[in-house]
Design a protein around this motif. Sequence first.
Motif, PDB file in Angstrom:
ATOM      1  N   ASP A   1       0.854  -1.190   0.000  1.00  0.00           N
ATOM      2  CA  ASP A   1       0.000   0.000   0.000  1.00  0.00           C
ATOM      3  C   ASP A   1       0.888   1.239   0.000  1.00  0.00           C
ATOM      4  O   ASP A   1       1.982   1.236   0.555  1.00  0.00           O
ATOM      5  CB  ASP A   1      -0.901   0.035   1.242  1.00  0.00           C
ATOM      6  N   ASP A   2       0.392   2.318  -0.586  1.00  0.00           N
ATOM      7  CA  ASP A   2       1.216   3.524  -0.651  1.00  0.00           C
ATOM      8  C   ASP A   2       1.259   4.301   0.663  1.00  0.00           C
ATOM      9  O   ASP A   2       1.927   5.317   0.749  1.00  0.00           O
ATOM     10  CB  ASP A   2       0.786   4.431  -1.805  1.00  0.00           C
ATOM     11  N   ALA A   3       0.595   3.815   1.698  1.00  0.00           N
ATOM     12  CA  ALA A   3       0.631   4.480   2.996  1.00  0.00           C
ATOM     13  C   ALA A   3       1.672   3.859   3.930  1.00  0.00           C
ATOM     14  O   ALA A   3       1.773   4.230   5.091  1.00  0.00           O
ATOM     15  CB  ALA A   3      -0.740   4.425   3.652  1.00  0.00           C
ATOM     16  N   MET A   4       2.477   2.911   3.425  1.00  0.00           N
ATOM     17  CA  MET A   4       3.451   2.230   4.273  1.00  0.00           C
ATOM     18  C   MET A   4       4.785   2.121   3.558  1.00  0.00           C
ATOM     19  O   MET A   4       4.849   1.785   2.379  1.00  0.00           O
ATOM     20  CB  MET A   4       2.926   0.832   4.634  1.00  0.00           C
ATOM     21  N   ALA A   5       5.863   2.410   4.294  1.00  0.00           N
ATOM     22  CA  ALA A   5       7.220   2.281   3.765  1.00  0.00           C
ATOM     23  C   ALA A   5       8.078   1.588   4.814  1.00  0.00           C
ATOM     24  O   ALA A   5       8.099   2.008   5.972  1.00  0.00           O
ATOM     25  CB  ALA A   5       7.794   3.651   3.437  1.00  0.00           C
ATOM     26  N   ASP A   6       8.775   0.513   4.437  1.00  0.00           N
ATOM     27  CA  ASP A   6       9.586  -0.260   5.379  1.00  0.00           C
ATOM     28  C   ASP A   6      10.996  -0.398   4.833  1.00  0.00           C
ATOM     29  O   ASP A   6      11.202  -0.990   3.778  1.00  0.00           O
ATOM     30  CB  ASP A   6       8.954  -1.637   5.609  1.00  0.00           C
ATOM     31  N   THR A   7      11.982   0.130   5.573  1.00  0.00           N
ATOM     32  CA  THR A   7      13.369   0.042   5.120  1.00  0.00           C
ATOM     33  C   THR A   7      13.908  -1.383   5.181  1.00  0.00           C
ATOM     34  O   THR A   7      14.874  -1.702   4.507  1.00  0.00           O
ATOM     35  CB  THR A   7      14.301   0.956   5.947  1.00  0.00           C
ATOM     36  N   GLY A   8      13.291  -2.242   5.999  1.00  0.00           N
ATOM     37  CA  GLY A   8      13.783  -3.613   6.152  1.00  0.00           C
ATOM     38  C   GLY A   8      13.242  -4.590   5.141  1.00  0.00           C
ATOM     39  O   GLY A   8      13.711  -5.723   5.051  1.00  0.00           O
ATOM     40  N   SER A   9      12.285  -4.195   4.343  1.00  0.00           N
ATOM     41  CA  SER A   9      11.678  -5.107   3.387  1.00  0.00           C
ATOM     42  C   SER A   9      12.701  -5.579   2.365  1.00  0.00           C
ATOM     43  O   SER A   9      13.378  -4.779   1.730  1.00  0.00           O
ATOM     44  CB  SER A   9      10.523  -4.406   2.675  1.00  0.00           C
ATOM     45  N   GLU A  10      12.801  -6.889   2.244  1.00  0.00           N
ATOM     46  CA  GLU A  10      13.705  -7.538   1.294  1.00  0.00           C
ATOM     47  C   GLU A  10      15.160  -7.141   1.514  1.00  0.00           C
ATOM     48  O   GLU A  10      15.950  -7.082   0.587  1.00  0.00           O
ATOM     49  CB  GLU A  10      13.261  -7.259  -0.141  1.00  0.00           C
ATOM     50  N   GLU A  11      15.525  -6.870   2.753  1.00  0.00           N
ATOM     51  CA  GLU A  11      16.885  -6.510   3.128  1.00  0.00           C
ATOM     52  C   GLU A  11      17.740  -7.762   3.227  1.00  0.00           C
ATOM     53  O   GLU A  11      17.343  -8.755   3.832  1.00  0.00           O
ATOM     54  CB  GLU A  11      16.874  -5.789   4.476  1.00  0.00           C
ATOM     55  N   GLU A  12      18.923  -7.748   2.610  1.00  0.00           N
ATOM     56  CA  GLU A  12      19.834  -8.892   2.690  1.00  0.00           C
ATOM     57  C   GLU A  12      20.703  -8.730   3.933  1.00  0.00           C
ATOM     58  O   GLU A  12      21.373  -7.710   4.102  1.00  0.00           O
ATOM     59  CB  GLU A  12      20.707  -8.968   1.435  1.00  0.00           C
ATOM     60  N   LEU A  13      20.657  -9.740   4.794  1.00  0.00           N
ATOM     61  CA  LEU A  13      21.420  -9.716   6.042  1.00  0.00           C
ATOM     62  C   LEU A  13      22.564 -10.709   5.969  1.00  0.00           C
ATOM     63  O   LEU A  13      22.344 -11.910   5.770  1.00  0.00           O
ATOM     64  CB  LEU A  13      20.526 -10.075   7.228  1.00  0.00           C
ATOM     65  N   ALA A  14      23.770 -10.225   6.142  1.00  0.00           N
ATOM     66  CA  ALA A  14      24.951 -11.086   6.164  1.00  0.00           C
ATOM     67  C   ALA A  14      24.896 -11.985   7.403  1.00  0.00           C
ATOM     68  O   ALA A  14      24.149 -11.715   8.347  1.00  0.00           O
ATOM     69  CB  ALA A  14      26.215 -10.232   6.178  1.00  0.00           C
ATOM     70  N   PRO A  15      25.691 -13.073   7.417  1.00  0.00           N
ATOM     71  CA  PRO A  15      25.728 -13.923   8.608  1.00  0.00           C
ATOM     72  C   PRO A  15      26.060 -13.096   9.854  1.00  0.00           C
ATOM     73  O   PRO A  15      26.957 -12.251   9.827  1.00  0.00           O
ATOM     74  CB  PRO A  15      26.836 -14.926   8.298  1.00  0.00           C
ATOM     75  N   HIS A  16      25.310 -13.309  10.905  1.00  0.00           N
ATOM     76  CA  HIS A  16      25.480 -12.659  12.214  1.00  0.00           C
ATOM     77  C   HIS A  16      25.343 -11.142  12.167  1.00  0.00           C
ATOM     78  O   HIS A  16      25.811 -10.452  13.064  1.00  0.00           O
ATOM     79  CB  HIS A  16      26.815 -13.066  12.849  1.00  0.00           C
ATOM     80  N   ALA A  17      24.694 -10.611  11.146  1.00  0.00           N
ATOM     81  CA  ALA A  17      24.506  -9.164  11.016  1.00  0.00           C
ATOM     82  C   ALA A  17      23.323  -8.689  11.847  1.00  0.00           C
ATOM     83  O   ALA A  17      22.379  -9.433  12.100  1.00  0.00           O
ATOM     84  CB  ALA A  17      24.295  -8.787   9.555  1.00  0.00           C
TER      85      ALA A  17
END
Length: 158
Positions: free
Chosen positions: A90-106
């Motif tokens: 939806d255009d009322a929501m923005a998430d910086t973590g969406s589909e974020e690639e996390l390195a091991p133990h990050a």
Amino acid sequence: MTGLGTKPDTTIQNGPLSVKFKHAEIDKVHANTEDQLDQALTSFNKDSMPKDYTRMKIEYVVTNHSTTTIDFGGIKQIVFSNGYQINFDDDAMADTGSEEELAPHAKRVEYDLVLLSESTTTLKPKSIKIITDESDDSKSLDTVSDGSSFSESISYQA
């Protein structure tokens, strides 16, 4: 600040990931400059919006406890106490973590912003349910976390 979540620093563990919900806050924002308004328009994928608006900001920390890289799904949905739902697309929501690639133990600090309107219990929701999306192993694309949910009551200053 207008409203604040009542359960700060709550951690939810799901598979090799943990999500620590630092806080949820509801505040009124005034865009003082055109740059600030442009940033809000971009965040919420809007063509126009008023300089004065109400938003919810959820700060959270996601940690990858595994030895492999994981694609974190982010927050996929917010459900308000009146049953109204806002989804990531939806255009009322923005998430910086969406589909974020996390390195091991990050460990990463992420933010979810929600533009509030009258349908979200007249801008003062009593509580919210935060639902995270599934997360996958970056190489095999196997699901490593089905996602989780967290309920948060909101208190308001007089």
